[in-house]
Every structure is written in structure tokens, then in C-alpha cells.
Design an enzyme around this catalytic site. Structure first.
Site, PDB file in Angstrom:
ATOM      1  N   TYR A   1       0.816  -1.224   0.000  1.00  0.00           N
ATOM      2  CA  TYR A   1       0.000   0.000   0.000  1.00  0.00           C
ATOM      3  C   TYR A   1       0.845   1.267   0.000  1.00  0.00           C
ATOM      4  CZ  TYR A   1      -4.057  -2.814  -0.076  1.00  0.00           C
ATOM      5  OH  TYR A   1      -5.001  -3.699  -0.507  1.00  0.00           O
TER       6      TYR A   1
ATOM      7  N   HIS B   1     -14.651   0.408  -2.174  1.00  0.00           N
ATOM      8  CA  HIS B   1     -13.579  -0.396  -1.581  1.00  0.00           C
ATOM      9  C   HIS B   1     -12.671   0.411  -0.674  1.00  0.00           C
ATOM     10  CE1 HIS B   1     -14.221  -3.261  -5.218  1.00  0.00           C
ATOM     11  NE2 HIS B   1     -15.113  -3.457  -4.270  1.00  0.00           N
TER      12      HIS B   1
ATOM     13  N   GLU C   1     -12.092  -3.698 -23.505  1.00  0.00           N
ATOM     14  CA  GLU C   1     -12.411  -5.057 -23.990  1.00  0.00           C
ATOM     15  C   GLU C   1     -13.694  -5.513 -23.314  1.00  0.00           C
ATOM     16  OE1 GLU C   1      -9.079  -7.222 -22.401  1.00  0.00           O
ATOM     17  OE2 GLU C   1      -9.581  -6.538 -20.386  1.00  0.00           O
TER      18      GLU C   1
ATOM     19  N   ASN D   1     -12.200   2.050  -7.213  1.00  0.00           N
ATOM     20  CA  ASN D   1     -10.823   2.509  -7.074  1.00  0.00           C
ATOM     21  C   ASN D   1     -10.598   3.130  -5.702  1.00  0.00           C
ATOM     22  OD1 ASN D   1     -10.576   1.704  -9.708  1.00  0.00           O
ATOM     23  ND2 ASN D   1     -10.857   3.767 -10.546  1.00  0.00           N
TER      24      ASN D   1
ATOM     25  N   SER E   1     -13.340  -4.851 -15.178  1.00  0.00           N
ATOM     26  CA  SER E   1     -13.401  -6.172 -15.801  1.00  0.00           C
ATOM     27  C   SER E   1     -14.613  -6.964 -15.320  1.00  0.00           C
ATOM     28  CB  SER E   1     -12.122  -6.965 -15.474  1.00  0.00           C
ATOM     29  OG  SER E   1     -12.021  -7.110 -14.062  1.00  0.00           O
TER      30      SER E   1
HETATM   31  C1  BV8 Z   1     -17.135  -9.920  -0.113  1.00  0.00           C
HETATM   32  C2  BV8 Z   1      -9.345  -2.900  -2.645  1.00  0.00           C
HETATM   33  C3  BV8 Z   1     -18.293 -11.148   1.525  1.00  0.00           C
HETATM   34  C4  BV8 Z   1      -8.016  -3.537  -2.542  1.00  0.00           C
HETATM   35  C5  BV8 Z   1     -10.612  -4.529  -3.883  1.00  0.00           C
HETATM   36  C6  BV8 Z   1     -16.509 -16.265  -6.426  1.00  0.00           C
HETATM   37  C7  BV8 Z   1     -17.599 -15.713  -7.076  1.00  0.00           C
HETATM   38  C8  BV8 Z   1     -18.103 -14.468  -6.692  1.00  0.00           C
HETATM   39  C9  BV8 Z   1     -17.505 -13.760  -5.663  1.00  0.00           C
HETATM   40  C10 BV8 Z   1     -16.416 -14.318  -5.040  1.00  0.00           C
HETATM   41  C11 BV8 Z   1     -15.913 -15.558  -5.400  1.00  0.00           C
HETATM   42  N1  BV8 Z   1     -14.837 -15.823  -4.616  1.00  0.00           N
HETATM   43  C12 BV8 Z   1     -14.643 -14.796  -3.761  1.00  0.00           C
HETATM   44  C13 BV8 Z   1     -15.603 -13.884  -3.998  1.00  0.00           C
HETATM   45  C14 BV8 Z   1     -15.817 -12.639  -3.326  1.00  0.00           C
HETATM   46  C15 BV8 Z   1     -14.780 -11.608  -3.750  1.00  0.00           C
HETATM   47  C16 BV8 Z   1     -14.623 -11.549  -5.245  1.00  0.00           C
HETATM   48  O1  BV8 Z   1     -15.440 -10.969  -5.945  1.00  0.00           O
HETATM   49  N2  BV8 Z   1     -13.535 -12.185  -5.730  1.00  0.00           N
HETATM   50  C17 BV8 Z   1     -13.250 -12.181  -7.143  1.00  0.00           C
HETATM   51  C18 BV8 Z   1     -11.721 -12.218  -7.341  1.00  0.00           C
HETATM   52  C19 BV8 Z   1     -13.927 -13.402  -7.769  1.00  0.00           C
HETATM   53  N3  BV8 Z   1     -15.303 -10.335  -3.297  1.00  0.00           N
HETATM   54  C20 BV8 Z   1     -14.999  -9.946  -2.057  1.00  0.00           C
HETATM   55  O2  BV8 Z   1     -14.247 -10.549  -1.319  1.00  0.00           O
HETATM   56  C21 BV8 Z   1     -15.698  -8.685  -1.587  1.00  0.00           C
HETATM   57  N4  BV8 Z   1     -16.255  -8.948  -0.293  1.00  0.00           N
HETATM   58  O3  BV8 Z   1     -17.587 -10.615  -0.988  1.00  0.00           O
HETATM   59  O4  BV8 Z   1     -17.431 -10.082   1.209  1.00  0.00           O
HETATM   60  C22 BV8 Z   1     -18.687 -10.886   2.907  1.00  0.00           C
HETATM   61  C23 BV8 Z   1     -19.992 -10.471   3.185  1.00  0.00           C
HETATM   62  C24 BV8 Z   1     -20.372 -10.259   4.490  1.00  0.00           C
HETATM   63  C25 BV8 Z   1     -19.437 -10.433   5.538  1.00  0.00           C
HETATM   64  C26 BV8 Z   1     -18.104 -10.819   5.236  1.00  0.00           C
HETATM   65  C27 BV8 Z   1     -17.729 -11.057   3.918  1.00  0.00           C
HETATM   66  C28 BV8 Z   1     -14.692  -7.558  -1.418  1.00  0.00           C
HETATM   67  C29 BV8 Z   1     -14.147  -7.182  -2.770  1.00  0.00           C
HETATM   68  C30 BV8 Z   1     -13.271  -5.947  -2.616  1.00  0.00           C
HETATM   69  C31 BV8 Z   1     -11.813  -6.339  -2.770  1.00  0.00           C
HETATM   70  N5  BV8 Z   1     -11.009  -5.125  -2.782  1.00  0.00           N
HETATM   71  N6  BV8 Z   1      -9.945  -3.381  -3.866  1.00  0.00           N
HETATM   72  C32 BV8 Z   1      -7.006  -2.771  -3.346  1.00  0.00           C
HETATM   73  O5  BV8 Z   1      -7.380  -2.063  -4.288  1.00  0.00           O
HETATM   74  O6  BV8 Z   1      -5.816  -2.957  -3.028  1.00  0.00           O
HETATM   75  S1  BV8 Z   1     -10.982  -5.185  -5.400  1.00  0.00           S
HETATM   76  C33 BV8 Z   1      -9.825  -4.577  -6.494  1.00  0.00           C
HETATM   77  O7  BV8 Z   1      -9.789  -5.457  -7.592  1.00  0.00           O
HETATM   78  C34 BV8 Z   1     -10.218  -3.275  -7.096  1.00  0.00           C
HETATM   79  O8  BV8 Z   1     -10.775  -2.400  -6.179  1.00  0.00           O
HETATM   80  C35 BV8 Z   1     -11.167  -3.661  -8.183  1.00  0.00           C
HETATM   81  O9  BV8 Z   1     -12.473  -3.745  -7.685  1.00  0.00           O
HETATM   82  C36 BV8 Z   1     -10.718  -5.059  -8.523  1.00  0.00           C
HETATM   83  C37 BV8 Z   1     -10.086  -5.052  -9.892  1.00  0.00           C
HETATM   84  O10 BV8 Z   1     -11.130  -4.874 -10.735  1.00  0.00           O
HETATM   85  P1  BV8 Z   1     -11.164  -3.691 -11.810  1.00  0.00           P
HETATM   86  O11 BV8 Z   1     -11.277  -2.377 -11.142  1.00  0.00           O
HETATM   87  O12 BV8 Z   1     -12.227  -4.106 -12.744  1.00  0.00           O
HETATM   88  O13 BV8 Z   1      -9.754  -3.675 -12.509  1.00  0.00           O
HETATM   89  P2  BV8 Z   1      -9.218  -4.730 -13.567  1.00  0.00           P
HETATM   90  O14 BV8 Z   1      -7.759  -4.513 -13.697  1.00  0.00           O
HETATM   91  O15 BV8 Z   1      -9.733  -6.085 -13.194  1.00  0.00           O
HETATM   92  O16 BV8 Z   1      -9.937  -4.332 -14.961  1.00  0.00           O
HETATM   93  C38 BV8 Z   1      -9.610  -3.113 -15.577  1.00  0.00           C
HETATM   94  C39 BV8 Z   1     -10.484  -3.006 -16.810  1.00  0.00           C
HETATM   95  O17 BV8 Z   1     -10.254  -1.725 -17.390  1.00  0.00           O
HETATM   96  C40 BV8 Z   1     -10.159  -4.037 -17.851  1.00  0.00           C
HETATM   97  O18 BV8 Z   1     -11.359  -4.623 -18.322  1.00  0.00           O
HETATM   98  C41 BV8 Z   1      -9.483  -3.233 -18.975  1.00  0.00           C
HETATM   99  O19 BV8 Z   1      -9.838  -3.702 -20.264  1.00  0.00           O
HETATM  100  C42 BV8 Z   1     -10.042  -1.858 -18.766  1.00  0.00           C
HETATM  101  N7  BV8 Z   1      -9.125  -0.778 -19.142  1.00  0.00           N
HETATM  102  C43 BV8 Z   1      -7.766  -0.757 -19.024  1.00  0.00           C
HETATM  103  N8  BV8 Z   1      -7.305   0.431 -19.460  1.00  0.00           N
HETATM  104  C44 BV8 Z   1      -8.384   1.167 -19.854  1.00  0.00           C
HETATM  105  C45 BV8 Z   1      -9.543   0.398 -19.649  1.00  0.00           C
HETATM  106  N9  BV8 Z   1     -10.781   0.846 -19.945  1.00  0.00           N
HETATM  107  C46 BV8 Z   1     -10.885   2.093 -20.458  1.00  0.00           C
HETATM  108  N10 BV8 Z   1      -9.818   2.897 -20.682  1.00  0.00           N
HETATM  109  C47 BV8 Z   1      -8.562   2.468 -20.398  1.00  0.00           C
HETATM  110  N11 BV8 Z   1      -7.510   3.276 -20.636  1.00  0.00           N
END
Ligand code: BV8
Ligand code: ZN
Length: 249
Positions: A63, A116, A220, A99, A194
Site C-alpha cells: 500500500y 472499496h 475489452e 478505485n 473487468s
Molecule cells: C465480499 C481494494 C463477503 C483492494 C478490492 C466467487 C464468485 C463471486 C464472488 C467471489 C468468489 N470468490 C470470492 C468472492 C468474493 C470476492 C470476489 O469478488 N472475488 C473475485 C476475485 C472473484 N469479493 C470480495 O471478497 C468482496 N467482499 O464478498 O465479502 C462478505 C460479506 C459479508 C461479511 C463478510 C464477507 C470484497 C471485494 C473488494 C476487494 N477489494 N480493492 C485494493 O485495491 O488494493 S478489489 C480490487 O480489484 C479493485 O478495487 C477492483 O475492484 C478489482 C479489480 O477490478 P477492476 O477495477 O475491474 O480492474 P481490472 O484490472 O480487473 O480491470 C480493468 C479493466 O479496465 C479491464 O477490463 C481493462 O480492459 C479496462 N481498461 C484498461 N485500461 C483502460 C480500460 N478501460 C478504459 N480505458 C482504459 N484506458
């Protein structure tokens, strides 16, 4: 060739969800771009309570690097276009971001929910000490401790496996319910995400269920691509100003 949607207009209610892609052109790494790894660690392992319990110094190094990168970054034309859309639409607009970099607020967004948490706040990992503004970096051993209980301090960020803040979720839910009741045109726009992480990835479905047009602005197809009615494929710094430009009064 599918015809595009009608341009936004001053009566449209607009809910925007952003992800790491909207900050990419400010020079901040996305999660998928890095293949979901940081120094060879899966982000889910570092950005998690277990990761912090296992090696708090490593997590604070992660961080600290994120704070340094975000401090050196500037909001881009995409962030600014969203702040202008808010100025035009007022209470008909809400920006929900995944973000934690603070760039939307620095671009002037105020009707903003940080799903988040934020790099720029710190809280206690043990007690209810109120989260406080904190831009210190790097944070290195001896790691900072809570003035109230002596527990380790941690970034005020929602890690994988942690619940999102109820008050934030309630405000986003309230906006969706108001939009559903109002009967005005309602557009949900996802930018630079994504669609992998839940519950953020579920908002497009919730918006659709209350009659929203679902638009995507991304480089994408996202994981939840099937939920979108319209797609604007391209960089956010081009697509968002174009959507603003096309807006009718
Ligand atoms: C919860 C802070 C329950 C940290 C973050 C299986 C199925 C469903 C869910 C789950 C599962 N297994 C586990 C889970 C739950 C889990 C989850 O969803 N996991 C995923 C991996 C499957 N979720 C959680 O744990 C959440 N909590 O479920 O709690 C609970 C309930 C009650 C009581 C207790 C518990 C918490 C999720 C939050 C995690 N924290 N961030 C940090 O940032 O350090 S998530 C973190 O990753 C980011 O914040 C962001 O959300 C995520 C990344 O995603 P994106 O932002 O989409 O970024 P990414 O790189 O993936 O994509 C970028 C996109 O932009 C791409 O598509 C690209 O093409 C595009 N792009 C690139 N450049 C450009 C562009 N577009 C336009 N212009 C450009 N120039
Ligand atoms: Zn404490």
C-alpha cells in the site's frame, strides 16, 4: 451495425461504476494488466485479512507503493468528464468507484461512493478507532499502532473476503430505488472495469432490473459482458469526453 443509444440528456438519471481502467491513463497499474500479481504475489493474497495477519509489513509495502504511485498521478480527461457530468446532472448523477486512488475526488467529483475504501485513510485493525486521513508513505517497520488499543493500524480499504461498508451500500441502493420510482430515463454506465469482483460486478444487473439502459465503456469485453445493451470500446480519456460532448440539454 448496431445503432448507438440516444445521447445522454439533462433529464437522464446516470449511475456510473468505475474500475482501475479509468485510472490507467493516469499511469496507475490495473489489476488484470499486471496479471493480478504484485511482486509475484496474487493481489487477493496481499489485499486480504489473512495476508495482513501473515505479513503486515509486506501488505504495508504494497500500500505504500500504491500511495506513492497515486500521489504522483494526476486525474485524467476521463475523471474530469465524469466530474462535469455530475455538475450538469446534479442529484440525478451518482459515481460509484471500485478505485481507492482518490483521483475522482481530486478531479472534483463529490457525488461519489468509494466501494472499496481509500488509500488515503488508515484505521485500526483491532478496535473501532475512527478511520483518519493519512498520506504517509512509505510505511515501514516498526509498523504504526493504534493510539487507543495498541493494535496494528491498517489501510481503510475493503480487502477480499471483507464486507463492504453498509452505509455506502445503502446510499447506492437508495439511488437505484429513486431512479426506479422516478420513471425518468435511467442509464447505468460501467467504465474501466473487468466485472470480476463482487458485489460491484452485480450493479449492472441491479440497474437492469429497474429498467436502466446498461452501457459499457472499456477496452475489452468484461466478464459480465452479456448484461450490457451498448458498448463504447476505447480508452476512457476518449470515450468519456465524447459521451459528454454528445449530451443534449
Ligand atoms: C465480499 C481494494 C463477503 C483492494 C478490492 C466467487 C464468485 C463471486 C464472488 C467471489 C468468489 N470468490 C470470492 C468472492 C468474493 C470476492 C470476489 O469478488 N472475488 C473475485 C476475485 C472473484 N469479493 C470480495 O471478497 C468482496 N467482499 O464478498 O465479502 C462478505 C460479506 C459479508 C461479511 C463478510 C464477507 C470484497 C471485494 C473488494 C476487494 N477489494 N480493492 C485494493 O485495491 O488494493 S478489489 C480490487 O480489484 C479493485 O478495487 C477492483 O475492484 C478489482 C479489480 O477490478 P477492476 O477495477 O475491474 O480492474 P481490472 O484490472 O480487473 O480491470 C480493468 C479493466 O479496465 C479491464 O477490463 C481493462 O480492459 C479496462 N481498461 C484498461 N485500461 C483502460 C480500460 N478501460 C478504459 N480505458 C482504459 N484506458
Ligand atoms: Zn485500536
Amino acid at each position: 451495425m448496431s445503432t448507438g443509444p440516444r445521447p445522454l440528456d439533462a433529464r437522464t438519471r446516470l449511475l456510473v461504476l468505475t474500475g482501475a481502467g479509468v485510472s490507467a491513463e493516469s499511469g496507475l497499474a490495473t489489476f488484470r494488466g499486471a496479471g493480478g500479481l504484485w511482486e509475484g504475489h496474487p493481489v487477493e493474497a496481499v489485499a486480504s485479512p489473512d495476508g495482513f495477519r501473515r505479513d503486515p509489513a509486506l501488505v504495508w509495502r504494497f500500500y505504500s507503493m500504491r500511495r506513492a504511485a497515486a500521489a504522483g498521478a494526476e486525474p485524467n480527461a476521463g475523471h474530469r468528464a465524469l466530474a462535469t457530468l455530475e455538475a450538469r446532472l446534479g442529484e440525478r448523477f451518482l459515481l460509484v468507484t471500485q478505485n481507492v486512488d482518490g483521483l475522482h475526488a481530486r478531479a472534483g467529483s463529490r457525488r461519489l461512493e468509494e466501494l472499496h475504501g481509500s488509500l488515503w485513510r488508515t484505521r485500526c485493525s483491532r478496535c473501532e478507532l475512527a478511520p483518519f486521513a493519512d498520506d504517509r508513505h512509505p510505511v515501514q517497520p516498526p509498523l504504526p499502532e493504534c493510539p487507543r488499543c495498541g493494535g496494528l493500524l491498517r489501510p481503510d480499504i475493503v480487502w477480499f473476503g471483507e464486507a463492504l461498508d453498509d452505509a455506502v451500500l445503502a446510499r447506492v441502493g437508495g439511488f437505484l430505488r429513486t431512479a426506479a420510482r422516478a420513471g425518468d430515463r435511467f442509464v447505468f454506465l460501467a467504465v474501466g472495469t473487468s466485472g470480476v469482483v463482487w458485489p460491484a460486478a452485480g450493479y449492472v444487473h441491479a440497474a437492469r432490473e429497474v429498467g436502466a439502459e446498461t452501457w459499457l465503456a472499456n477496452l475489452e469485453a468484461p466478464e459480465n459482458d452479456e448484461a450490457f445493451d451498448h458498448r463504447f470500446i476505447g480508452p476512457a480519456t476518449r470515450v468519456l469526453p465524447e459521451l459528454l460532448e454528445a449530451m443534449r440539454d
